[in-house]
Design a protein around this motif. Structure first.
Motif, PDB file in Angstrom:
ATOM      1  N   ASN A   1       0.835  -1.201   0.000  1.00  0.00           N
ATOM      2  CA  ASN A   1       0.000   0.000   0.000  1.00  0.00           C
ATOM      3  C   ASN A   1       0.870   1.251   0.000  1.00  0.00           C
ATOM      4  O   ASN A   1       1.580   1.512  -0.943  1.00  0.00           O
ATOM      5  CB  ASN A   1      -0.962  -0.038   1.188  1.00  0.00           C
ATOM      6  CG  ASN A   1      -1.880  -1.235   1.141  1.00  0.00           C
ATOM      7  OD1 ASN A   1      -2.327  -1.638   0.066  1.00  0.00           O
ATOM      8  ND2 ASN A   1      -2.162  -1.833   2.296  1.00  0.00           N
ATOM      9  N   ASP A   2       0.854   2.014   1.103  1.00  0.00           N
ATOM     10  CA  ASP A   2       1.615   3.259   1.149  1.00  0.00           C
ATOM     11  C   ASP A   2       2.911   3.117   1.936  1.00  0.00           C
ATOM     12  O   ASP A   2       3.503   4.111   2.353  1.00  0.00           O
ATOM     13  CB  ASP A   2       0.771   4.384   1.756  1.00  0.00           C
ATOM     14  CG  ASP A   2       0.276   4.052   3.162  1.00  0.00           C
ATOM     15  OD1 ASP A   2       0.467   2.893   3.589  1.00  0.00           O
ATOM     16  OD2 ASP A   2      -0.289   4.942   3.820  1.00  0.00           O
ATOM     17  N   SER A   3       3.381   1.881   2.133  1.00  0.00           N
ATOM     18  CA  SER A   3       4.565   1.656   2.954  1.00  0.00           C
ATOM     19  C   SER A   3       5.576   0.754   2.264  1.00  0.00           C
ATOM     20  O   SER A   3       5.215  -0.126   1.471  1.00  0.00           O
ATOM     21  CB  SER A   3       4.178   1.013   4.300  1.00  0.00           C
ATOM     22  OG  SER A   3       3.347   1.860   5.048  1.00  0.00           O
ATOM     23  N   TYR A   4       6.851   0.987   2.587  1.00  0.00           N
ATOM     24  CA  TYR A   4       7.910   0.044   2.287  1.00  0.00           C
ATOM     25  C   TYR A   4       8.158  -0.759   3.563  1.00  0.00           C
ATOM     26  O   TYR A   4       8.237  -0.190   4.665  1.00  0.00           O
ATOM     27  CB  TYR A   4       9.191   0.761   1.880  1.00  0.00           C
ATOM     28  CG  TYR A   4       9.079   1.544   0.597  1.00  0.00           C
ATOM     29  CD1 TYR A   4       8.778   0.912  -0.608  1.00  0.00           C
ATOM     30  CD2 TYR A   4       9.288   2.923   0.574  1.00  0.00           C
ATOM     31  CE1 TYR A   4       8.676   1.627  -1.793  1.00  0.00           C
ATOM     32  CE2 TYR A   4       9.194   3.646  -0.600  1.00  0.00           C
ATOM     33  CZ  TYR A   4       8.876   3.000  -1.778  1.00  0.00           C
ATOM     34  OH  TYR A   4       8.777   3.705  -2.951  1.00  0.00           O
TER      35      TYR A   4
ATOM     36  N   TRP B   1       8.023  -0.698   8.988  1.00  0.00           N
ATOM     37  CA  TRP B   1       7.189  -0.069   7.972  1.00  0.00           C
ATOM     38  C   TRP B   1       7.579   1.401   7.848  1.00  0.00           C
ATOM     39  O   TRP B   1       7.563   2.148   8.831  1.00  0.00           O
ATOM     40  CB  TRP B   1       5.713  -0.164   8.341  1.00  0.00           C
ATOM     41  CG  TRP B   1       5.068  -1.499   8.114  1.00  0.00           C
ATOM     42  CD1 TRP B   1       4.268  -1.851   7.069  1.00  0.00           C
ATOM     43  CD2 TRP B   1       5.143  -2.665   8.954  1.00  0.00           C
ATOM     44  NE1 TRP B   1       3.833  -3.150   7.202  1.00  0.00           N
ATOM     45  CE2 TRP B   1       4.357  -3.677   8.353  1.00  0.00           C
ATOM     46  CE3 TRP B   1       5.795  -2.948  10.161  1.00  0.00           C
ATOM     47  CZ2 TRP B   1       4.218  -4.942   8.916  1.00  0.00           C
ATOM     48  CZ3 TRP B   1       5.661  -4.199  10.723  1.00  0.00           C
ATOM     49  CH2 TRP B   1       4.878  -5.188  10.094  1.00  0.00           C
ATOM     50  N   LEU B   2       7.939   1.832   6.630  1.00  0.00           N
ATOM     51  CA  LEU B   2       8.306   3.208   6.359  1.00  0.00           C
ATOM     52  C   LEU B   2       7.357   3.802   5.330  1.00  0.00           C
ATOM     53  O   LEU B   2       7.014   3.148   4.344  1.00  0.00           O
ATOM     54  CB  LEU B   2       9.736   3.306   5.834  1.00  0.00           C
ATOM     55  CG  LEU B   2      10.858   2.739   6.719  1.00  0.00           C
ATOM     56  CD1 LEU B   2      12.198   2.846   6.009  1.00  0.00           C
ATOM     57  CD2 LEU B   2      10.912   3.473   8.063  1.00  0.00           C
ATOM     58  N   ASN B   3       6.938   5.038   5.578  1.00  0.00           N
ATOM     59  CA  ASN B   3       6.049   5.711   4.649  1.00  0.00           C
ATOM     60  C   ASN B   3       6.741   5.928   3.304  1.00  0.00           C
ATOM     61  O   ASN B   3       7.886   6.366   3.244  1.00  0.00           O
ATOM     62  CB  ASN B   3       5.619   7.062   5.246  1.00  0.00           C
ATOM     63  CG  ASN B   3       4.534   7.733   4.445  1.00  0.00           C
ATOM     64  OD1 ASN B   3       4.773   8.236   3.354  1.00  0.00           O
ATOM     65  ND2 ASN B   3       3.324   7.735   4.995  1.00  0.00           N
ATOM     66  N   LYS B   4       6.051   5.638   2.215  1.00  0.00           N
ATOM     67  CA  LYS B   4       6.645   5.766   0.888  1.00  0.00           C
ATOM     68  C   LYS B   4       6.987   7.206   0.526  1.00  0.00           C
ATOM     69  O   LYS B   4       7.922   7.458  -0.229  1.00  0.00           O
ATOM     70  CB  LYS B   4       5.700   5.193  -0.167  1.00  0.00           C
ATOM     71  CG  LYS B   4       5.612   3.677  -0.202  1.00  0.00           C
ATOM     72  CD  LYS B   4       4.712   3.213  -1.331  1.00  0.00           C
ATOM     73  CE  LYS B   4       4.643   1.692  -1.414  1.00  0.00           C
ATOM     74  NZ  LYS B   4       3.757   1.240  -2.521  1.00  0.00           N
ATOM     75  N   ASP B   5       6.232   8.145   1.057  1.00  0.00           N
ATOM     76  CA  ASP B   5       6.413   9.535   0.664  1.00  0.00           C
ATOM     77  C   ASP B   5       7.693  10.150   1.230  1.00  0.00           C
ATOM     78  O   ASP B   5       8.420  10.845   0.529  1.00  0.00           O
ATOM     79  CB  ASP B   5       5.206  10.365   1.102  1.00  0.00           C
ATOM     80  CG  ASP B   5       3.936   9.980   0.349  1.00  0.00           C
ATOM     81  OD1 ASP B   5       4.056   9.476  -0.786  1.00  0.00           O
ATOM     82  OD2 ASP B   5       2.839  10.171   0.903  1.00  0.00           O
ATOM     83  N   ASN B   6       7.965   9.903   2.528  1.00  0.00           N
ATOM     84  CA  ASN B   6       9.104  10.582   3.159  1.00  0.00           C
ATOM     85  C   ASN B   6       9.958   9.660   4.035  1.00  0.00           C
ATOM     86  O   ASN B   6      10.857  10.134   4.721  1.00  0.00           O
ATOM     87  CB  ASN B   6       8.609  11.755   4.003  1.00  0.00           C
ATOM     88  CG  ASN B   6       7.616  11.320   5.083  1.00  0.00           C
ATOM     89  OD1 ASN B   6       7.327  10.130   5.244  1.00  0.00           O
ATOM     90  ND2 ASN B   6       7.104  12.290   5.815  1.00  0.00           N
ATOM     91  N   PHE B   7       9.664   8.366   4.016  1.00  0.00           N
ATOM     92  CA  PHE B   7      10.409   7.364   4.777  1.00  0.00           C
ATOM     93  C   PHE B   7      10.243   7.510   6.297  1.00  0.00           C
ATOM     94  O   PHE B   7      11.061   6.998   7.064  1.00  0.00           O
ATOM     95  CB  PHE B   7      11.902   7.381   4.422  1.00  0.00           C
ATOM     96  CG  PHE B   7      12.178   7.122   2.976  1.00  0.00           C
ATOM     97  CD1 PHE B   7      11.821   5.924   2.383  1.00  0.00           C
ATOM     98  CD2 PHE B   7      12.769   8.101   2.190  1.00  0.00           C
ATOM     99  CE1 PHE B   7      12.069   5.687   1.038  1.00  0.00           C
ATOM    100  CE2 PHE B   7      13.019   7.875   0.845  1.00  0.00           C
ATOM    101  CZ  PHE B   7      12.662   6.671   0.275  1.00  0.00           C
ATOM    102  N   ALA B   8       9.215   8.201   6.732  1.00  0.00           N
ATOM    103  CA  ALA B   8       8.924   8.259   8.174  1.00  0.00           C
ATOM    104  C   ALA B   8       8.439   6.896   8.641  1.00  0.00           C
ATOM    105  O   ALA B   8       7.711   6.204   7.921  1.00  0.00           O
ATOM    106  CB  ALA B   8       7.865   9.317   8.459  1.00  0.00           C
ATOM    107  N   PRO B   9       8.816   6.480   9.855  1.00  0.00           N
ATOM    108  CA  PRO B   9       8.373   5.164  10.342  1.00  0.00           C
ATOM    109  C   PRO B   9       6.900   5.194  10.724  1.00  0.00           C
ATOM    110  O   PRO B   9       6.408   6.193  11.253  1.00  0.00           O
ATOM    111  CB  PRO B   9       9.255   4.941  11.568  1.00  0.00           C
ATOM    112  CG  PRO B   9       9.551   6.319  12.068  1.00  0.00           C
ATOM    113  CD  PRO B   9       9.659   7.173  10.836  1.00  0.00           C
TER     114      PRO B   9
END
Length: 407
Positions: free
Chosen positions: A140-143, A162-170
Motif C-alpha cells: 500500500n503506502d509503505s515500504y 514499515w516506512l512511509n513511501k512519501d518521506n520514509f517516516a516510520p
C-alpha cells in the motif's frame, strides 16, 4: 483497425514503462535511506509501544525528541497510571529521570550509540542499512523491511519496519523472538522531520521540574542537578568519587544507601525492633518515625521467577531511611527484591551501566560477589540483588513485576 491496434499497443507500453518507473526496488530505497540518515538534523516522534514480554501486554506512550548531534529526550508514559520516565542525553551526559520520585540517575555513556532502541529512527535506519540479507516488500503506502534485530535483549531476533513511501517516516515496528512471536510493537501516530526545539528541551532540571514538560531555564544541567562539577565519571558509568545526594536516601561510594547496607544486613526478621520487621534502633529518630508510620503502598511481586527458585518470605523493612518491603527467593538460585518509595530528592551518579528494561531504564552494577539491578516503576524504586542470576534473568524478573499482589 490496424491503426487502433497499434495505438493501443503503444499506450500499453507507455503504461507498463511508467508503472515500472514508479516502483522502487530495495537497493534504490536503501540508497535514499542512507541519504536521509546522513542529512538528519532533528525529528519528533510520538507513538504507542506494546510489550508482550510478561503475562499481560504492557502499553506505553512514547515520545522522542532528537537534535543533531547528540541531544535526545525520550519520555515513556504509562497511560493508565499517568506516570512518566525520561531519558536525556545532553552535553553533561546521560540522565534517567523519574519526576514522580524527583530522582535523577546520571551515567557517563555513549547511549544510544552503543544500545539500539526500537523507537529511535536512527536505530531503525541503521538496522536496514547494515543488514545485507534484508527482505523488502511494498505494501500500500509503505515500504516494509524484514531485518535482523540488534538489541540488548538477545532473545529478540528479527524486526519488521514499515516506512512511509512519501518521506520514509516510520509508521510501525514489530520485533519478534526466535519463535517469530512479536514481543515488542511500536506504532507511530506522529513523526515530524526538522522540528525546532526550545533551548530547555534537553535540560535536565527543566524536565525534572515540569514532570515531563520542560520549562525554560537559565541554569546549566550541572547546577540544576546539584552535582559537583569537580566530580566526573569514568567510562562505562563508573564513578570516580562518592555519590552526592540530598535527603534520607543518600548513596555512598558503592552506590548503596549509607545507612542501609546489603539486603542481608537489612534485618528482615525485625530482630532489633520486635515484630514490626523494620530496621533501625530506638536511638535513630528517622527509624522511629518510620516505625510509627508503616508501609502504606502496595507491594509488587514478580510474576516470573527462574526455574529452581521459590518464594521464601516477604517482610517490611527500612532501606535508606525509607519504609519498604523485601522479598526473598531461594533454591538453586537466590535473590532478593527491595521495594521502597523515596520521598526526598536524589541526584546520583550510577555505579553501573544503563540497561533497557523495555518499560524503563535500569542501572546494573557488579559487586565482588553479587550484582544489583536498580529501577523505578509506578512510583516505587526497586533493587534486585543476586549472586546467581544472569543479566537476562534479572531483566525478565524486572519486566514481570506488577501490582496484582497486595500487602
Amino acid at each position: 483497425m490496424r491503426r487502433i491496434i497499434w495505438i493501443t499497443a503503444i499506450l500499453m507500453c507507455f503504461t507498463i514503462v511508467a508503472t515500472a518507473c514508479g516502483k522502487k526496488d530495495a537497493e534504490s530505497v536503501v540508497r535514499e535511506l542512507n541519504s536521509v540518515a546522513n542529512k538528519l538534523d532533528s525529528y519528533q516522534a510520538k507513538g504507542t509501544m506494546t510489550l508482550n514480554t510478561s503475562q499481560q501486554p504492557l502499553e506505553y506512550q512514547v515520545e522522542v525528541w532528537y537534535q543533531k548531534d547528540h541531544y535526545y529526550r525520550i519520555a515513556l508514559t504509562n497511560a493508565k497510571k499517568d506516570i512518566t520516565q525520561i531519558v536525556l542525553r545532553n552535553d553533561d551526559g546521560v540522565f534517567v529521570l523519574t519526576p514522580r520520585l524527583n530522582k535523577v540517575f546520571r551515567f557517563q555513556s555513549d547511549w544510544p550509540d552503543n544500545q539500539g532502541q526500537v523507537y529511535l529512527y536512527q536505530t531503525l535506519l541503521s538496522s536496514i542499512l547494515l543488514d545485507e540479507s534484508r527482505q523488502f516488500a511494498a505494501e500500500n503506502d509503505s515500504y516494509v523491511f524484514d531485518v535482523m534485530a540488534n538489541y540488548q535483549n538477545g532473545s529478540l531476533a528479527r524486526q519488521k519496519i514499515w516506512l512511509n513511501k512519501d518521506n520514509f517516516a516510520p509508521s510501525k515496528v514489530e520485533v519478534s523472538d526466535t519463535n517469530a512471536a512479536v514481543m515488542v510493537q511500536v506504532v507511530f501516530n506522529e513523526f515530524k522531520f526538522d522540528p525546532k526545539f526550545e533551548k530547555s528541551a534537553f535540560d535536565t532540571q527543566a524536565n525534572l521540574n515540569a514532570g515531563g514538560a520542560p520549562a525554560p531555564s537559565n541554569k546549566t544541567p550541572n547546577q540544576e542537578s546539584a552535582t559537583d562539577p569537580g566530580q566526573t565519571d569514568t567510562n562505562n558509568g563508573q564513578p570516580t568519587s562518592s555519590t552526592e545526594s540530598t535527603g534520607s536516601g543518600a548513596s555512598g561510594e558503592n552506590g548503596t544507601p549509607d545507612n542501609a547496607g546489603t539486603p542481608e544486613d537489612s534485618n528482615p526478621q525485625g530482630d532489633a525492633t520486635g515484630d514490626k520487621g523494620v530496621t533501625g534502633s530506638e536511638s535513630d529518630p528517622e527509624a522511629e518515625d518510620t516505625i510509627a508510620n508503616p508501609v502504606d503502598f502496595e507491594m509488587m511481586e514478580p510474576t516470573w521467577i527462574p526455574s529452581g527458585a521459590s518464594f521464601k518470605d516477604a517482610n517490611e523493612i527500612v532501606f535508606g531511611g525509607n519504609p519498604g518491603y523485601m522479598l526473598r527467593y531461594q533454591g538453586d538460585v537466590n535473590f532478593t527484591i527491595i521495594q521502597t518509595q523515596p520521598k526526598d530528592k536524589e541526584v546520583l551518579y550510577s555505579p553501573g551501566f544503563m540497561i533497557d528494561l523495555g518499560f524503563t531504564w535500569g542501572s546494573l552494577s557488579d559487586g565482588e560477589d553479587q550484582r544489583t539491578l536498580t529501577w523505578t516503576y509506578e512510583g516505587s524504586e526497586f533493587r534486585l540483588t543476586s549472586a546467581d542470576l544472569t543479566e537476562e534473568e534479572m531483566v525478565a524478573i524486572a519486566q514481570s513485576i506488577d501490582a496484582s499482589a497486595t500487602k
